[in-house]
Design a protein around this motif. Sequence first.
Motif, PDB file in Angstrom:
ATOM      1  N   TYR A  88       0.794  -1.206   0.076  1.00 21.08           N
ATOM      2  CA  TYR A  88       0.025   0.131   0.030  1.00 21.08           C
ATOM      3  C   TYR A  88       0.796   1.311   0.005  1.00 21.08           C
ATOM      4  CZ  TYR A  88      -3.907  -3.195   1.494  1.00 21.08           C
ATOM      5  OH  TYR A  88      -4.596  -4.416   1.291  1.00 21.08           O
ATOM      6  N   ALA A  89       0.432   2.239  -0.682  1.00 21.41           N
ATOM      7  CA  ALA A  89       1.097   3.536  -0.521  1.00 21.41           C
ATOM      8  C   ALA A  89      -0.018   4.692  -0.618  1.00 21.41           C
ATOM      9  CB  ALA A  89       2.000   3.897  -1.811  1.00 21.41           C
ATOM     10  N   SER A  90       0.633   5.831   0.117  1.00 20.31           N
ATOM     11  CA  SER A  90      -0.361   6.986   0.254  1.00 20.31           C
ATOM     12  C   SER A  90       0.082   7.803  -1.271  1.00 20.31           C
ATOM     13  CB  SER A  90       0.139   7.811   1.434  1.00 20.31           C
ATOM     14  OG  SER A  90       1.482   8.215   1.527  1.00 20.31           O
ATOM     15  N   VAL A  91      -0.580   8.973  -1.521  1.00 22.64           N
ATOM     16  CA  VAL A  91      -0.516   9.571  -2.581  1.00 22.64           C
ATOM     17  C   VAL A  91       0.874   9.800  -2.908  1.00 22.64           C
ATOM     18  CG1 VAL A  91      -1.471  11.660  -1.780  1.00 22.64           C
ATOM     19  CG2 VAL A  91      -1.732  11.062  -4.183  1.00 22.64           C
ATOM     20  N   ASP A  92       1.622  10.539  -1.779  1.00 25.25           N
ATOM     21  CA  ASP A  92       2.867  11.179  -1.795  1.00 25.25           C
ATOM     22  C   ASP A  92       3.944  10.084  -2.043  1.00 25.25           C
ATOM     23  OD1 ASP A  92       2.173  10.689   0.697  1.00 25.25           O
ATOM     24  OD2 ASP A  92       3.733  11.765   1.484  1.00 25.25           O
ATOM     25  N   LYS A  93       3.703   8.815  -1.821  1.00 25.68           N
ATOM     26  CA  LYS A  93       4.753   7.528  -1.887  1.00 25.68           C
ATOM     27  C   LYS A  93       4.414   6.728  -3.141  1.00 25.68           C
ATOM     28  CE  LYS A  93       6.319   8.244   2.499  1.00 25.68           C
ATOM     29  NZ  LYS A  93       7.632   8.778   2.726  1.00 25.68           N
ATOM     30  N   LEU A  94       3.427   7.151  -4.054  1.00 24.43           N
ATOM     31  CA  LEU A  94       3.318   6.230  -5.174  1.00 24.43           C
ATOM     32  C   LEU A  94       4.285   6.149  -6.240  1.00 24.43           C
ATOM     33  CD1 LEU A  94      -0.349   7.485  -6.223  1.00 24.43           C
ATOM     34  CD2 LEU A  94       0.428   5.062  -5.226  1.00 24.43           C
ATOM     35  N   PRO A  95       4.745   5.335  -6.604  1.00 21.26           N
ATOM     36  CA  PRO A  95       6.076   4.983  -7.444  1.00 21.26           C
ATOM     37  C   PRO A  95       5.950   5.690  -8.724  1.00 21.26           C
ATOM     38  CG  PRO A  95       4.860   2.967  -7.450  1.00 21.26           C
ATOM     39  CD  PRO A  95       4.212   3.810  -6.513  1.00 21.26           C
ATOM     40  N   ARG A  96       7.247   6.377  -9.198  1.00 20.59           N
ATOM     41  CA  ARG A  96       7.195   6.707 -10.572  1.00 20.59           C
ATOM     42  C   ARG A  96       7.919   5.927 -11.220  1.00 20.59           C
ATOM     43  NH1 ARG A  96       5.227  11.972 -10.837  1.00 20.59           N
ATOM     44  NH2 ARG A  96       5.419  13.247  -8.934  1.00 20.59           N
ATOM     45  N   VAL A  97       7.206   5.044 -12.350  1.00 18.74           N
ATOM     46  CA  VAL A  97       7.685   4.086 -12.890  1.00 18.74           C
ATOM     47  C   VAL A  97       8.478   4.750 -14.245  1.00 18.74           C
ATOM     48  CG1 VAL A  97       7.362   2.087 -14.563  1.00 18.74           C
ATOM     49  CG2 VAL A  97       5.743   2.525 -12.582  1.00 18.74           C
ATOM     50  N   ILE A 103       3.548   3.426 -15.872  1.00 19.35           N
ATOM     51  CA  ILE A 103       2.447   3.759 -15.163  1.00 19.35           C
ATOM     52  C   ILE A 103       2.494   2.620 -13.889  1.00 19.35           C
ATOM     53  CG2 ILE A 103       1.183   5.018 -16.693  1.00 19.35           C
ATOM     54  CD1 ILE A 103      -0.894   2.272 -16.691  1.00 19.35           C
ATOM     55  N   ALA A 104       1.990   2.751 -12.752  1.00 11.74           N
ATOM     56  CA  ALA A 104       1.569   2.048 -11.714  1.00 11.74           C
ATOM     57  C   ALA A 104       0.219   2.064 -11.644  1.00 11.74           C
ATOM     58  CB  ALA A 104       2.138   2.428 -10.633  1.00 11.74           C
ATOM     59  N   SER A 114      -4.685   4.758 -12.637  1.00 17.04           N
ATOM     60  CA  SER A 114      -3.264   4.618 -12.818  1.00 17.04           C
ATOM     61  C   SER A 114      -2.738   5.788 -11.671  1.00 17.04           C
ATOM     62  CB  SER A 114      -2.867   5.482 -14.200  1.00 17.04           C
ATOM     63  OG  SER A 114      -3.409   6.785 -14.183  1.00 17.04           O
ATOM     64  N   ASP A 115      -1.222   5.727 -11.379  1.00 12.71           N
ATOM     65  CA  ASP A 115      -0.660   6.593 -10.474  1.00 12.71           C
ATOM     66  C   ASP A 115      -1.002   7.910 -10.606  1.00 12.71           C
ATOM     67  OD1 ASP A 115       0.888   6.324 -12.860  1.00 12.71           O
ATOM     68  OD2 ASP A 115       2.799   6.475 -11.470  1.00 12.71           O
ATOM     69  N   LYS A 116      -0.865   8.379 -12.059  1.00  5.23           N
ATOM     70  CA  LYS A 116      -1.290   9.932 -12.509  1.00  5.23           C
ATOM     71  C   LYS A 116      -2.462  10.264 -12.040  1.00  5.23           C
ATOM     72  CE  LYS A 116      -0.338  10.047 -16.851  1.00  5.23           C
ATOM     73  NZ  LYS A 116      -0.504  10.117 -18.117  1.00  5.23           N
ATOM     74  N   SER A 117      -3.547   9.508 -12.335  1.00  9.08           N
ATOM     75  CA  SER A 117      -4.946   9.840 -11.769  1.00  9.08           C
ATOM     76  C   SER A 117      -5.084   9.883 -10.148  1.00  9.08           C
ATOM     77  CB  SER A 117      -5.929   8.930 -12.489  1.00  9.08           C
ATOM     78  OG  SER A 117      -5.820   8.607 -13.710  1.00  9.08           O
ATOM     79  N   CYS A 118      -4.226   8.940  -9.808  1.00  2.29           N
ATOM     80  CA  CYS A 118      -4.420   8.882  -8.126  1.00  2.29           C
ATOM     81  C   CYS A 118      -3.843  10.036  -7.747  1.00  2.29           C
ATOM     82  CB  CYS A 118      -3.433   7.698  -7.625  1.00  2.29           C
ATOM     83  SG  CYS A 118      -4.395   6.414  -7.695  1.00  2.29           S
ATOM     84  N   ARG A 119      -2.749  10.993  -8.277  1.00  2.00           N
ATOM     85  CA  ARG A 119      -2.351  12.227  -7.775  1.00  2.00           C
ATOM     86  C   ARG A 119      -3.162  13.192  -8.229  1.00  2.00           C
ATOM     87  NH1 ARG A 119       2.442   9.574 -10.242  1.00  2.00           N
ATOM     88  NH2 ARG A 119       3.795   8.885  -8.549  1.00  2.00           N
ATOM     89  N   LEU A 128      -1.088  -2.548  -7.469  1.00  2.00           N
ATOM     90  CA  LEU A 128      -1.351  -3.820  -8.148  1.00  2.00           C
ATOM     91  C   LEU A 128      -0.361  -4.222  -8.910  1.00  2.00           C
ATOM     92  CD1 LEU A 128      -5.081  -3.385  -9.181  1.00  2.00           C
ATOM     93  CD2 LEU A 128      -4.212  -4.503  -6.992  1.00  2.00           C
ATOM     94  N   CYS A 129       0.229  -3.378  -9.807  1.00  2.00           N
ATOM     95  CA  CYS A 129       1.238  -3.697 -10.983  1.00  2.00           C
ATOM     96  C   CYS A 129       1.995  -2.415 -11.501  1.00  2.00           C
ATOM     97  CB  CYS A 129       0.822  -4.615 -11.894  1.00  2.00           C
ATOM     98  SG  CYS A 129      -0.674  -3.920 -12.974  1.00  2.00           S
ATOM     99  N   THR A 130       3.012  -2.650 -12.069  1.00  2.00           N
ATOM    100  CA  THR A 130       3.695  -1.386 -12.875  1.00  2.00           C
ATOM    101  C   THR A 130       3.933  -2.106 -14.283  1.00  2.00           C
ATOM    102  OG1 THR A 130       5.863  -2.366 -12.351  1.00  2.00           O
ATOM    103  CG2 THR A 130       4.847  -0.900 -10.912  1.00  2.00           C
ATOM    104  N   VAL A 131       3.642  -1.137 -15.046  1.00  2.00           N
ATOM    105  CA  VAL A 131       3.667  -1.361 -16.481  1.00  2.00           C
ATOM    106  C   VAL A 131       4.591  -0.199 -17.248  1.00  2.00           C
ATOM    107  CG1 VAL A 131       2.300  -1.430 -18.804  1.00  2.00           C
ATOM    108  CG2 VAL A 131       1.059  -1.801 -16.292  1.00  2.00           C
ATOM    109  N   SER A 132       5.557  -0.771 -18.168  1.00  2.00           N
ATOM    110  CA  SER A 132       6.456   0.022 -18.861  1.00  2.00           C
ATOM    111  C   SER A 132       6.530  -0.431 -20.254  1.00  2.00           C
ATOM    112  CB  SER A 132       7.795   0.349 -18.252  1.00  2.00           C
ATOM    113  OG  SER A 132       8.322  -1.142 -18.080  1.00  2.00           O
TER     114      SER A 132
END
Length: 132
Positions: A88-97, A103-104, A114-119, A128-132
């Motif tokens: 689990y991650a808070s919005v400020d700890k979301l990974p930047r793939v 995207i995460a 997506s992590d962008k939408s979460c921010r 859940l997963c990361t995609v590149s």
Amino acid sequence: MSLSDPIADMLTRIRNAARVNKSEVVVKASHICEGIAAVLRDEGYIVGFDRIDDGKQGILRITLKYDLEGRPIINELIRTSKPGRRIYASVDKLPRVLAGMGIAIVSTSKGVMSDKSCREANVGGEILCTVS
């Protein structure tokens, strides 16, 4: 046959189909898998998906996307949070793939995003997963 991790099964099927240049892949349908497919479609990693009712659980037919030279758009698809170890991650700890090139995919209280939408929505959740 019951699957203990339908998300990992979906990601593995997509990964394997992309490696052998299949145009479509079929996975068992669930709300979370449909959400992941919607994020992949919205971010441009797949062409689209259809939910097909088979009288049971249903299936998702996912159409994969390739570049002009025939290489798959999805290079790497990694399952981050697993049934035995949730991440689990808070919005400020979301990974930047790949520094924003990938995207995460995150399961939040507002659905799969997506992590962008979460921010933008200022929500965190299970990665859940990361995609590149």
